[in-house]
Design a protein around this motif. Sequence first.
Motif, mmCIF file in Angstrom:
data_model
loop_
_atom_site.group_PDB
_atom_site.id
_atom_site.type_symbol
_atom_site.label_atom_id
_atom_site.label_comp_id
_atom_site.label_asym_id
_atom_site.label_seq_id
_atom_site.Cartn_x
_atom_site.Cartn_y
_atom_site.Cartn_z
ATOM 1 N N ALA A 63 11.345 9.650 -14.170
ATOM 2 C CA ALA A 63 12.787 9.724 -14.388
ATOM 3 C C ALA A 63 13.586 9.385 -13.337
ATOM 4 O O ALA A 63 14.956 8.930 -13.175
ATOM 5 N N HIS A 64 13.040 9.802 -12.047
ATOM 6 C CA HIS A 64 13.705 9.577 -10.928
ATOM 7 C C HIS A 64 13.702 7.950 -10.222
ATOM 8 O O HIS A 64 14.326 7.861 -9.101
ATOM 9 N N GLU A 65 13.135 7.117 -11.048
ATOM 10 C CA GLU A 65 13.102 5.973 -10.687
ATOM 11 C C GLU A 65 13.775 5.069 -11.835
ATOM 12 O O GLU A 65 13.234 4.669 -12.933
ATOM 13 N N PRO A 66 15.158 4.909 -11.590
ATOM 14 C CA PRO A 66 15.803 3.973 -12.660
ATOM 15 C C PRO A 66 15.350 2.581 -13.120
ATOM 16 O O PRO A 66 15.691 1.945 -14.128
ATOM 17 N N SER A 67 14.938 1.966 -12.167
ATOM 18 C CA SER A 67 14.390 0.675 -12.656
ATOM 19 C C SER A 67 12.912 0.444 -12.905
ATOM 20 O O SER A 67 12.483 -0.554 -13.136
ATOM 21 N N VAL A 68 12.072 1.454 -12.901
ATOM 22 C CA VAL A 68 10.828 1.752 -13.522
ATOM 23 C C VAL A 68 10.672 0.899 -14.949
ATOM 24 O O VAL A 68 11.484 0.852 -15.592
ATOM 25 N N VAL A 69 9.788 0.041 -14.836
ATOM 26 C CA VAL A 69 9.437 -0.882 -16.085
ATOM 27 C C VAL A 69 8.631 -0.129 -17.022
ATOM 28 O O VAL A 69 8.756 -0.392 -18.461
ATOM 29 N N ASN A 70 7.631 0.852 -16.676
ATOM 30 C CA ASN A 70 6.686 1.334 -17.570
ATOM 31 C C ASN A 70 5.791 2.200 -16.976
ATOM 32 O O ASN A 70 5.911 2.602 -15.853
ATOM 33 N N ASP B 24 5.910 17.225 -7.811
ATOM 34 C CA ASP B 24 6.944 15.925 -7.708
ATOM 35 C C ASP B 24 5.771 14.729 -7.746
ATOM 36 O O ASP B 24 4.606 14.682 -7.487
ATOM 37 N N THR B 25 6.260 13.730 -8.464
ATOM 38 C CA THR B 25 5.597 12.290 -8.470
ATOM 39 C C THR B 25 5.416 11.643 -7.093
ATOM 40 O O THR B 25 6.182 11.768 -6.517
ATOM 41 N N LYS B 26 4.129 11.117 -6.983
ATOM 42 C CA LYS B 26 3.951 10.784 -5.568
ATOM 43 C C LYS B 26 3.025 9.444 -5.718
ATOM 44 O O LYS B 26 2.326 9.438 -6.937
ATOM 45 N N LEU B 27 3.234 8.549 -4.648
ATOM 46 C CA LEU B 27 2.013 7.504 -4.891
ATOM 47 C C LEU B 27 0.848 7.852 -4.775
ATOM 48 O O LEU B 27 0.530 8.538 -3.887
ATOM 49 N N PHE B 28 -0.232 7.238 -5.657
ATOM 50 C CA PHE B 28 -1.823 7.926 -5.401
ATOM 51 C C PHE B 28 -2.342 6.675 -5.155
ATOM 52 O O PHE B 28 -3.155 6.845 -4.101
ATOM 53 N N LEU B 29 -2.042 5.262 -5.412
ATOM 54 C CA LEU B 29 -2.798 4.051 -4.550
ATOM 55 C C LEU B 29 -1.981 3.019 -4.641
ATOM 56 O O LEU B 29 -1.320 2.624 -5.596
ATOM 57 N N ASP B 30 -2.098 2.433 -3.423
ATOM 58 C CA ASP B 30 -1.498 1.132 -3.082
ATOM 59 C C ASP B 30 -2.607 0.128 -2.479
ATOM 60 O O ASP B 30 -2.651 0.153 -1.174
ATOM 61 N N PRO B 31 -3.519 -0.400 -3.076
ATOM 62 C CA PRO B 31 -4.417 -1.362 -2.511
ATOM 63 C C PRO B 31 -4.028 -2.724 -2.180
ATOM 64 O O PRO B 31 -4.741 -3.409 -1.591
ATOM 65 N N LYS B 32 -2.613 -2.813 -2.043
ATOM 66 C CA LYS B 32 -1.910 -4.188 -1.818
ATOM 67 C C LYS B 32 -2.140 -5.023 -2.821
ATOM 68 O O LYS B 32 -2.229 -6.291 -2.450
ATOM 69 N N PHE B 33 -2.522 -4.761 -3.902
ATOM 70 C CA PHE B 33 -2.407 -5.699 -5.017
ATOM 71 C C PHE B 33 -2.166 -5.009 -6.235
ATOM 72 O O PHE B 33 -2.194 -3.728 -6.334
ATOM 73 N N SER B 34 -1.855 -5.485 -7.285
ATOM 74 C CA SER B 34 -1.372 -5.152 -8.553
ATOM 75 C C SER B 34 -2.574 -4.301 -9.047
ATOM 76 O O SER B 34 -3.688 -4.864 -9.376
ATOM 77 N N VAL B 35 -2.566 -2.841 -9.602
ATOM 78 C CA VAL B 35 -3.625 -2.328 -9.979
ATOM 79 C C VAL B 35 -3.216 -1.141 -11.340
ATOM 80 O O VAL B 35 -2.169 -0.745 -11.007
#
Length: 306
Positions: free
Chosen positions: A113-120, A173-184
């Motif tokens: 909810a804290h990310e107004p532009s989130v797609v899904n 709080d929501t946090k980033l779990f994984l950014d492998p530098k590609f869509s995952v």
Amino acid sequence: MKKLLLLILLPTLFNCASKKDLYIFTSFREPATEGLYLAYSEDGYHWEDLKGPYLKPETGASKIMRDPSITRGKDGMYHMVWTTDWKGGNGFGYASSKDLINWSEQQYIPVMAHEPSVVNVWAPEIFYDDIEDRYIIIWASTIPFRFEKGIEDEDNNHRMYYVTTKDFKTFSDTKLFLDPKFSVIDCVIVKRTKDDYVLIIKDNTRPMRNLKVGFGTSPLGPFNNISEPYTGFKSEGPTVLKVNGKWLIYYDNYGDMNYKAVRTSDFKTFEDVSSEIKLPEGHKHGTISTISKKVLKNLIEKSKEK
């Protein structure tokens, strides 16, 4: 004397056998408005249809249920999360049950909810962390122009996020779990030991769309040494169980519209065992947990009414 000893031991042997866990596989069917379907297995390879639906989706704008992920806590309660909207949602659905027949009131958990532009918010996956006595929920979301991308559209460039909870009333709080530098997307946490974890990953980039693995020392990562793909093009929705000392990874081979499985002992070499499995027709992306004989007996009786 031997007969007397056997008579004494029989109740104990029966009770031990009756406590043996079997396997339960959550699923959904198309159209995704129908809700939760179930299958069970005694050996982890051959699955019998328990039909459905056992829970019709009532939350989220679209009121659908896709990718139902379930785990059983130490108290025996089943906790389930699922995708409620293909696009446009900022959260996922949640409900709990002791017997998979009678369910709690459904909740919508607006984790983005804290990310107004989130797609899904796609394919939430629940993991019980027995070391910290908490539940970790991970999912894939796209936030346009947030991360580098390849040939993906900005509304299809996913990263993995997470929250934790002990009671499903308050969440971290929501946090980033994984950014492998590609869509995952479609990640699954697997515990091998208290400091050895594997992450099953779907590389969702347009050229790949297949499964890989990463390795970490904590269920929250970081996960490194991401492997080369061990499944073919257009495969997703993995779930994992351990049978006879080896790991089975089931996945939705959606390119060919079927289900497949690989077997591994080390998550480095993988054997295709698709010819050894049997699943109900129409089975879609879900997860595997354990189930007692008592709960299964009631489910079998309930399935006869469907």
